[in-house]
Design a protein around this motif. Sequence first.
Motif, short mmCIF file in Angstrom:
data_model
loop_
_atom_site.label_atom_id
_atom_site.label_comp_id
_atom_site.label_asym_id
_atom_site.label_seq_id
_atom_site.Cartn_x
_atom_site.Cartn_y
_atom_site.Cartn_z
N LEU A 1 1.68 -11.09 -33.42
CA LEU A 1 2.37 -12.27 -32.90
C LEU A 1 3.27 -11.91 -31.71
CD1 LEU A 1 3.34 -14.06 -36.25
CD2 LEU A 1 1.12 -13.90 -35.09
N PHE A 2 2.63 -11.76 -30.56
CA PHE A 2 3.35 -11.43 -29.33
C PHE A 2 2.58 -11.97 -28.13
CE2 PHE A 2 0.47 -7.95 -30.31
CZ PHE A 2 -0.16 -7.70 -29.10
N THR A 3 3.28 -12.06 -27.00
CA THR A 3 2.63 -12.42 -25.75
C THR A 3 2.75 -11.27 -24.76
OG1 THR A 3 4.61 -13.47 -24.81
CG2 THR A 3 3.07 -14.88 -26.06
N GLY B 1 0.82 -1.20 0.00
CA GLY B 1 0.00 0.00 0.00
C GLY B 1 0.86 1.25 0.00
N GLY B 2 0.22 2.41 0.32
CA GLY B 2 0.95 3.65 0.43
C GLY B 2 1.57 4.06 -0.89
N SER B 3 2.86 4.50 -0.83
CA SER B 3 3.51 5.03 -2.02
C SER B 3 3.75 3.96 -3.08
CB SER B 3 4.85 5.68 -1.65
OG SER B 3 5.70 4.72 -1.06
N GLY B 4 3.64 2.68 -2.72
CA GLY B 4 3.82 1.61 -3.69
C GLY B 4 2.63 1.45 -4.61
N CYS B 5 1.50 2.07 -4.28
CA CYS B 5 0.30 1.96 -5.10
C CYS B 5 0.47 2.70 -6.43
CB CYS B 5 -0.87 2.61 -4.37
SG CYS B 5 -1.78 1.53 -3.29
N ALA B 6 -0.13 2.16 -7.46
CA ALA B 6 -0.12 2.82 -8.77
C ALA B 6 -1.21 2.24 -9.63
CB ALA B 6 1.24 2.66 -9.44
N SER B 7 -1.57 2.97 -10.68
CA SER B 7 -2.51 2.45 -11.67
C SER B 7 -1.80 2.19 -12.99
CB SER B 7 -3.67 3.43 -11.88
OG SER B 7 -3.18 4.69 -12.28
N THR B 8 -0.49 2.03 -12.92
CA THR B 8 0.33 1.72 -14.09
C THR B 8 0.83 0.29 -13.98
OG1 THR B 8 1.03 4.02 -14.34
CG2 THR B 8 2.39 2.32 -15.38
N LEU B 9 0.55 -0.52 -14.99
CA LEU B 9 0.98 -1.91 -14.99
C LEU B 9 2.32 -2.04 -15.72
CD1 LEU B 9 -2.37 -3.64 -16.05
CD2 LEU B 9 -1.67 -2.84 -13.79
N LYS B 10 3.25 -2.72 -15.12
CA LYS B 10 4.51 -3.03 -15.79
C LYS B 10 4.31 -4.32 -16.57
CE LYS B 10 7.49 -0.63 -12.51
NZ LYS B 10 7.79 0.46 -13.47
N VAL B 11 4.63 -4.29 -17.84
CA VAL B 11 4.30 -5.38 -18.75
C VAL B 11 5.56 -5.90 -19.44
CG1 VAL B 11 2.86 -6.08 -20.70
CG2 VAL B 11 2.10 -4.23 -19.18
N ILE B 12 5.61 -7.22 -19.61
CA ILE B 12 6.65 -7.85 -20.42
C ILE B 12 5.99 -8.35 -21.70
CG2 ILE B 12 8.32 -9.73 -20.59
CD1 ILE B 12 8.48 -9.67 -17.53
N TYR B 13 6.43 -7.81 -22.84
CA TYR B 13 5.96 -8.29 -24.14
C TYR B 13 7.08 -9.11 -24.79
CZ TYR B 13 2.37 -4.66 -23.69
OH TYR B 13 1.34 -3.87 -23.24
N ARG B 14 6.69 -10.20 -25.44
CA ARG B 14 7.65 -11.00 -26.20
C ARG B 14 7.16 -11.14 -27.64
NH1 ARG B 14 7.66 -13.24 -21.05
NH2 ARG B 14 9.73 -13.37 -20.08
N ASP B 15 8.00 -10.74 -28.56
CA ASP B 15 7.66 -10.77 -29.98
C ASP B 15 8.09 -12.11 -30.59
OD1 ASP B 15 6.59 -9.69 -32.29
OD2 ASP B 15 8.51 -8.88 -32.96
N PHE B 16 7.25 -12.65 -31.49
CA PHE B 16 7.52 -13.93 -32.14
C PHE B 16 7.42 -13.78 -33.66
CE2 PHE B 16 6.37 -15.06 -27.89
CZ PHE B 16 7.02 -16.24 -27.59
#
Length: 310
Positions: free
Chosen positions: A213-215, A74-89
Motif C-alpha cells: 500500500l504505497f505510491t 546533459g553532461g555531469s547532470g546525466c545519471a542512471s539513478t532515479l530519485k523517487v518519492i514513495y508515500r505509504d498508506f
Amino acid sequence: MNPRPLALLSLSFVFAALACSSGAPDDNNNNPTSGGGNGPPSSGTGGEVGGPGDIGDPGDIGDPGDIGAGGAGGGSGCASTLKVIYRDFKESHPDFEMDFRGDGVRRGLVMPTLDGDLKPQFLDTIGCYAELTTPLDCRNATITQPVITSKATFDEWYRDVSGVNMTFEKELVLQESATQQGQFVFDSTDFFPLAPEEGFGITPPNHKNQNFLFTTEIHLKFGYSPGQRFTFIGDDDMWIFINGRLALDLGAMHGPETGVIDFDAQAADLGISPGRTYSMDIFHAERHTDGSNFHIETNISCFTPVEVPR
C-alpha cells in the motif's frame, strides 16, 4: 493487485541509450543524452526546469533546447539513478485494499494532462476497459464498479497529507543489461521499497510480512532520439506522462500487465521532436496485497531529476 496468481510483476524502464556528452546532435541522430524539459504540455515543446506554469501556456514553459545543450540536463547532470518519492498508506484509506480487488486495466481514470503542480488529475471513478494492444485506447464494454472513490481521495495519492500518508525519498538504479548493450533495466519480483518498519509498517497484515500500500512518484528530464522505447510491466496503477501529456495508461488494480511507449509512433500526440529535451513524469500505485513487481526497460541511458511541489 487482483487475487488471481500474479505473474512476474515488473515495471520495465527501458531507457533509450543516449550519450552524455555535450554538443548538438549529429547528422546521424546520434544525439548526446540530456534531461528533458519539465512542465505541462505546450504544443510540441518540452518545458524548462523551473515553474510549471499553466497547462497549455507555451510562454510559461519555454523552449526545451537541443539535447546536450547548456541547461538541457546533459553532461555531469546525466545519471542512471532515479530519485523517487514513495508515500505509504494504511488499509483504512478508501482507495487502498478496497473490497473490490480489480478486474483488469482501466483507462480514463485520470485526465490526459498534468496539473500546474505536475500531478495527475482525477477524471473518473470507473473509467473504461483498456485495449491493451494500444497505449491509450479503450474497448467497448459496460462497467459499473468504481476503482477510485473520489477526486478528494485520489488527490491524496501524490501529495503529502499528514495522518493519511508518510513520505520517503529514495533512489532506484537502472542497470545496463548484461546481455543487451544499451538497454537499461530495473527488475524486481518483490517490489517493496519501504521496509516493514517504515511508514505505517506492514499494512495490511500479510503472509509476506511486507509493507504494501504505497505510491511511487518520479519526475525526470530526458533527451529524445529516434528509436526510443519505454516498456513497463507490472501492477497496480501506472501512468506515465511525456511532455506533460499522458503517454501510457495502465490504471486500476490488476495483475501484471505490459505497456509500451513508442516515442516515434507517439511523437505527434506527445508534441515531441528528436534532438530536444522533454519531461517524463511517472506515477505508480501498489494498492492490494498478493504481489508487487516493478520492471522497467529503456534504451534511454541519461536523464536528470526534476524537483516538484510535494
